[in-house]
Design a protein around this motif. Structure first.
Motif, PDB file in Angstrom:
ATOM      1  N   ILE A 158      -2.499  -0.302  55.702  1.00  0.00           N
ATOM      2  CA  ILE A 158      -2.093  -0.063  57.090  1.00  0.00           C
ATOM      3  C   ILE A 158      -0.745   0.629  57.236  1.00  0.00           C
ATOM      4  CG2 ILE A 158      -3.427  -2.071  57.876  1.00  0.00           C
ATOM      5  CD1 ILE A 158      -0.682  -3.526  58.188  1.00  0.00           C
ATOM      6  N   GLY A 159       0.016   0.755  56.143  1.00  0.00           N
ATOM      7  CA  GLY A 159       1.326   1.372  56.286  1.00  0.00           C
ATOM      8  C   GLY A 159       2.066   1.451  54.975  1.00  0.00           C
ATOM      9  N   ILE A 160       3.301   1.929  55.048  1.00  0.00           N
ATOM     10  CA  ILE A 160       4.137   2.053  53.863  1.00  0.00           C
ATOM     11  C   ILE A 160       5.574   1.668  54.174  1.00  0.00           C
ATOM     12  CG2 ILE A 160       4.578   4.524  54.326  1.00  0.00           C
ATOM     13  CD1 ILE A 160       4.711   4.906  51.236  1.00  0.00           C
ATOM     14  N   LYS A 161       6.181   0.943  53.255  1.00  0.00           N
ATOM     15  CA  LYS A 161       7.622   0.738  53.259  1.00  0.00           C
ATOM     16  C   LYS A 161       8.200   1.842  52.387  1.00  0.00           C
ATOM     17  CE  LYS A 161      11.296  -2.359  51.639  1.00  0.00           C
ATOM     18  NZ  LYS A 161      11.628  -3.617  50.915  1.00  0.00           N
ATOM     19  N   GLU A 162       8.877   2.783  53.014  1.00  0.00           N
ATOM     20  CA  GLU A 162       9.406   3.950  52.323  1.00  0.00           C
ATOM     21  C   GLU A 162      10.892   3.745  52.084  1.00  0.00           C
ATOM     22  OE1 GLU A 162      10.097   7.048  50.382  1.00  0.00           O
ATOM     23  OE2 GLU A 162       7.996   6.861  51.012  1.00  0.00           O
ATOM     24  N   ALA A 163      11.256   3.562  50.815  1.00  0.00           N
ATOM     25  CA  ALA A 163      12.629   3.190  50.472  1.00  0.00           C
ATOM     26  C   ALA A 163      13.315   4.237  49.595  1.00  0.00           C
ATOM     27  CB  ALA A 163      12.646   1.825  49.774  1.00  0.00           C
ATOM     28  N   THR A 164      12.917   5.495  49.765  1.00  0.00           N
ATOM     29  CA  THR A 164      13.596   6.554  49.020  1.00  0.00           C
ATOM     30  C   THR A 164      14.942   6.897  49.648  1.00  0.00           C
ATOM     31  OG1 THR A 164      12.499   8.259  50.329  1.00  0.00           O
ATOM     32  CG2 THR A 164      11.431   7.621  48.258  1.00  0.00           C
ATOM     33  N   GLY A 165      15.084   6.625  50.964  1.00  0.00           N
ATOM     34  CA  GLY A 165      16.271   7.066  51.685  1.00  0.00           C
ATOM     35  C   GLY A 165      16.213   8.531  52.069  1.00  0.00           C
ATOM     36  N   PHE A 181      -0.982   4.567  61.434  1.00  0.00           N
ATOM     37  CA  PHE A 181      -0.470   4.212  60.107  1.00  0.00           C
ATOM     38  C   PHE A 181       1.023   3.931  60.230  1.00  0.00           C
ATOM     39  CE2 PHE A 181       1.005   5.132  55.747  1.00  0.00           C
ATOM     40  CZ  PHE A 181       0.109   4.352  55.025  1.00  0.00           C
ATOM     41  N   LEU A 182       1.446   2.743  59.778  1.00  0.00           N
ATOM     42  CA  LEU A 182       2.822   2.298  59.978  1.00  0.00           C
ATOM     43  C   LEU A 182       3.784   2.916  58.964  1.00  0.00           C
ATOM     44  CD1 LEU A 182       2.136  -1.494  60.563  1.00  0.00           C
ATOM     45  CD2 LEU A 182       2.729   0.194  62.301  1.00  0.00           C
ATOM     46  N   LEU A 183       4.910   3.374  59.480  1.00  0.00           N
ATOM     47  CA  LEU A 183       5.992   3.871  58.631  1.00  0.00           C
ATOM     48  C   LEU A 183       7.182   2.940  58.810  1.00  0.00           C
ATOM     49  CD1 LEU A 183       5.743   7.691  59.402  1.00  0.00           C
ATOM     50  CD2 LEU A 183       4.905   6.494  57.399  1.00  0.00           C
ATOM     51  N   ILE A 184       7.547   2.229  57.746  1.00  0.00           N
ATOM     52  CA  ILE A 184       8.597   1.221  57.808  1.00  0.00           C
ATOM     53  C   ILE A 184       9.682   1.586  56.795  1.00  0.00           C
ATOM     54  CG2 ILE A 184       9.123  -1.234  57.573  1.00  0.00           C
ATOM     55  CD1 ILE A 184       6.134  -1.755  58.123  1.00  0.00           C
ATOM     56  N   SER A 185      10.922   1.609  57.259  1.00  0.00           N
ATOM     57  CA  SER A 185      12.030   1.934  56.365  1.00  0.00           C
ATOM     58  C   SER A 185      12.303   0.794  55.393  1.00  0.00           C
ATOM     59  CB  SER A 185      13.292   2.210  57.190  1.00  0.00           C
ATOM     60  OG  SER A 185      14.416   2.370  56.339  1.00  0.00           O
ATOM     61  N   GLY A 186      12.715   1.150  54.200  1.00  0.00           N
ATOM     62  CA  GLY A 186      13.154   0.157  53.231  1.00  0.00           C
ATOM     63  C   GLY A 186      14.602   0.360  52.850  1.00  0.00           C
ATOM     64  N   ASP A 187      15.340   1.080  53.711  1.00  0.00           N
ATOM     65  CA  ASP A 187      16.728   1.418  53.425  1.00  0.00           C
ATOM     66  C   ASP A 187      17.555   1.186  54.682  1.00  0.00           C
ATOM     67  OD1 ASP A 187      18.872   2.709  51.806  1.00  0.00           O
ATOM     68  OD2 ASP A 187      18.720   4.260  53.353  1.00  0.00           O
ATOM     69  N   ASP A 188      18.346   0.110  54.704  1.00  0.00           N
ATOM     70  CA  ASP A 188      19.086  -0.266  55.917  1.00  0.00           C
ATOM     71  C   ASP A 188      20.010   0.836  56.421  1.00  0.00           C
ATOM     72  OD1 ASP A 188      18.449  -3.032  56.762  1.00  0.00           O
ATOM     73  OD2 ASP A 188      19.067  -3.562  54.745  1.00  0.00           O
ATOM     74  N   ALA A 189      20.655   1.549  55.507  1.00  0.00           N
ATOM     75  CA  ALA A 189      21.653   2.537  55.918  1.00  0.00           C
ATOM     76  C   ALA A 189      21.041   3.693  56.701  1.00  0.00           C
ATOM     77  CB  ALA A 189      22.406   3.060  54.704  1.00  0.00           C
ATOM     78  N   THR A 190      19.778   4.013  56.435  1.00  0.00           N
ATOM     79  CA  THR A 190      19.126   5.130  57.130  1.00  0.00           C
ATOM     80  C   THR A 190      18.014   4.653  58.064  1.00  0.00           C
ATOM     81  OG1 THR A 190      17.581   5.455  55.274  1.00  0.00           O
ATOM     82  CG2 THR A 190      19.619   6.764  55.264  1.00  0.00           C
ATOM     83  N   ALA A 191      17.904   3.351  58.265  1.00  0.00           N
ATOM     84  CA  ALA A 191      16.771   2.805  59.030  1.00  0.00           C
ATOM     85  C   ALA A 191      16.737   3.303  60.468  1.00  0.00           C
ATOM     86  CB  ALA A 191      16.807   1.281  59.003  1.00  0.00           C
ATOM     87  N   LEU A 192      17.879   3.377  61.120  1.00  0.00           N
ATOM     88  CA  LEU A 192      17.884   3.823  62.509  1.00  0.00           C
ATOM     89  C   LEU A 192      17.451   5.279  62.621  1.00  0.00           C
ATOM     90  CD1 LEU A 192      18.324   3.418  65.483  1.00  0.00           C
ATOM     91  CD2 LEU A 192      20.780   3.772  65.138  1.00  0.00           C
ATOM     92  N   ASP A 193      17.964   6.130  61.737  1.00  0.00           N
ATOM     93  CA  ASP A 193      17.526   7.531  61.721  1.00  0.00           C
ATOM     94  C   ASP A 193      16.028   7.611  61.435  1.00  0.00           C
ATOM     95  OD1 ASP A 193      20.079   8.570  62.222  1.00  0.00           O
ATOM     96  OD2 ASP A 193      20.601   8.472  60.106  1.00  0.00           O
ATOM     97  N   PHE A 194      15.564   6.776  60.540  1.00  0.00           N
ATOM     98  CA  PHE A 194      14.143   6.704  60.188  1.00  0.00           C
ATOM     99  C   PHE A 194      13.310   6.392  61.433  1.00  0.00           C
ATOM    100  CE2 PHE A 194      10.309   4.731  58.583  1.00  0.00           C
ATOM    101  CZ  PHE A 194      10.071   5.283  57.325  1.00  0.00           C
ATOM    102  N   MET A 195      13.773   5.430  62.222  1.00  0.00           N
ATOM    103  CA  MET A 195      13.040   5.047  63.424  1.00  0.00           C
ATOM    104  C   MET A 195      13.110   6.133  64.493  1.00  0.00           C
ATOM    105  SD  MET A 195      13.863   0.955  63.729  1.00  0.00           S
ATOM    106  CE  MET A 195      12.669   0.695  65.033  1.00  0.00           C
ATOM    107  N   GLN A 196      14.231   6.810  64.583  1.00  0.00           N
ATOM    108  CA  GLN A 196      14.351   7.888  65.570  1.00  0.00           C
ATOM    109  C   GLN A 196      13.410   9.043  65.232  1.00  0.00           C
ATOM    110  OE1 GLN A 196      18.376   8.960  66.516  1.00  0.00           O
ATOM    111  NE2 GLN A 196      17.768  10.000  68.383  1.00  0.00           N
TER     112      GLN A 196
END
Length: 294
Positions: A158-165, A181-196
């Motif tokens: 159903i989705g991926i935790k993408e932690a490449t940054g 299909f879910l796109l979920i960040s695995g990197d806190d420092a870039t998570a907000l940009d990821f969501m935007q």
């Protein structure tokens, strides 16, 4: 349940290195009160690499028990042997687990076809929702967007935790998968940009000690209020970065103990106690974030 702020929960241990039920209960209650969207139990931050399979299952089931259906639990079920990943996944069928987070096979360095066949085999042996987990810095292999697209066609992936940054990954994957299909960040420092850029949330290390703040940041972002989201995230940025000065979960366990969430910051070898220089930087980061001790 698979959107917003999802915590990659630490696994608390006593001074002898055994699982600490008391601290685990306190952690879970903390996330329930602060409305964390879900808990990932025994992922990378939960020290899956140093737990036996028996302990791994025990921690997931204990987390389920202590959560008492108040918050969804996602089980880390990855392994570098496909048969082991299947066995671990099947163990949680009909347990109450909401889904599985399955990391790419580490150390083996499989081809893209090998990665596809690995996840396909897991998918065929379970009805549980599967979230792929791509973290090349730890595993030595990279799940490419084209392979993610193939896997997204399987019934319960159903989705991926993408932690490449690498933020360019988001559009590459989005162009190849269906909208659900879910796109979920695995990197806190870039998570907000990821969501935007179109991501639906983050599986967060920072949320272990800043649950309320991470939930607020994600909530704002999902509503499209990125001005408010950035205001919250700005206070957390030093913390996002400081938590990875030493290998995860060394810093986050030390901070969880410092603010009173766990009794001990015990680690298992080859993880070693935190350096004094790192503690100083973490203290500065937590002061800047204006987080309170419990």
């Amino acid at each position: 349940m698979f959107k917003g702020s999802i915590v990659a929960l630490i696994t608390p241990m006593d001074e002898k290195g055994q699982i600490c039920r008391t601290s685990l209960k306190k952690l879970i209650n903390y996330h329930v009160v602060n409305k964390t969207q879900a808990i990932v139990s025994v992922g990378t931050t939960g020290e899956s690499a140093t737990l036996s399979q028996e302990e791994h299952i025990h921690v997931v089931m204990l987390t389920l028990e202590l959560s008492d259906e108040r918050i969804p639990i996602i089980a880390g079920t990855g392994a570098n042997a496909t048969t082991e990943a299947i066995s671990l996944t099947k163990r949680f069928e009909k347990s109450g687990i909401s889904g599985c987070l399955t990391v790419t096979p580490y150390y083996n360095r499989p081809t893209q076809e090998g990665l596809y066949q690995h996840f396909k085999a897991i998918s065929e042996h379970t009805e549980l929702p599967q979230i792929l987990y791509n973290v090349p810095s730890r595993t030595g292999c990279d799940l490419l967007p084209e392979t993610v697209a193939r896997l997204s066609q399987l019934k319960n992936i159903i989705g991926i935790k993408e932690a490449t940054g690498d933020l360019s990954r988001i559009n590459k994957i989005k162009e190849l998968v269906q909208n659900d299909f879910l796109l979920i960040s695995g990197d806190d420092a870039t998570a907000l940009d990821f969501m935007q850029l179109g991501g639906q949330g983050v599986i967060s290390v920072t949320a272990n000690i800043a649950a309320k703040e991470m939930r607020k940041m994600c909530s704002y972002a999902l509503k499209g209020d990125f001005i408010s989201a950035r205001s919250v995230n700005k206070r957390l940025m030093l913390l996002h970065e400081a938590l990875f000065i030493e290998p995860n979960p060394i810093p986050i366990k030390w901070l969880a103990k410092k603010i009173g969430l766990i009794k001990h910051d015990t680690l298992r070898l080859p993880m070693t106690p935190i350096l004094d220089s790192t503690c100083f930087k973490l203290e500065k980061a937590i002061q800047y974030a204006n987080l309170k001790t419990l």
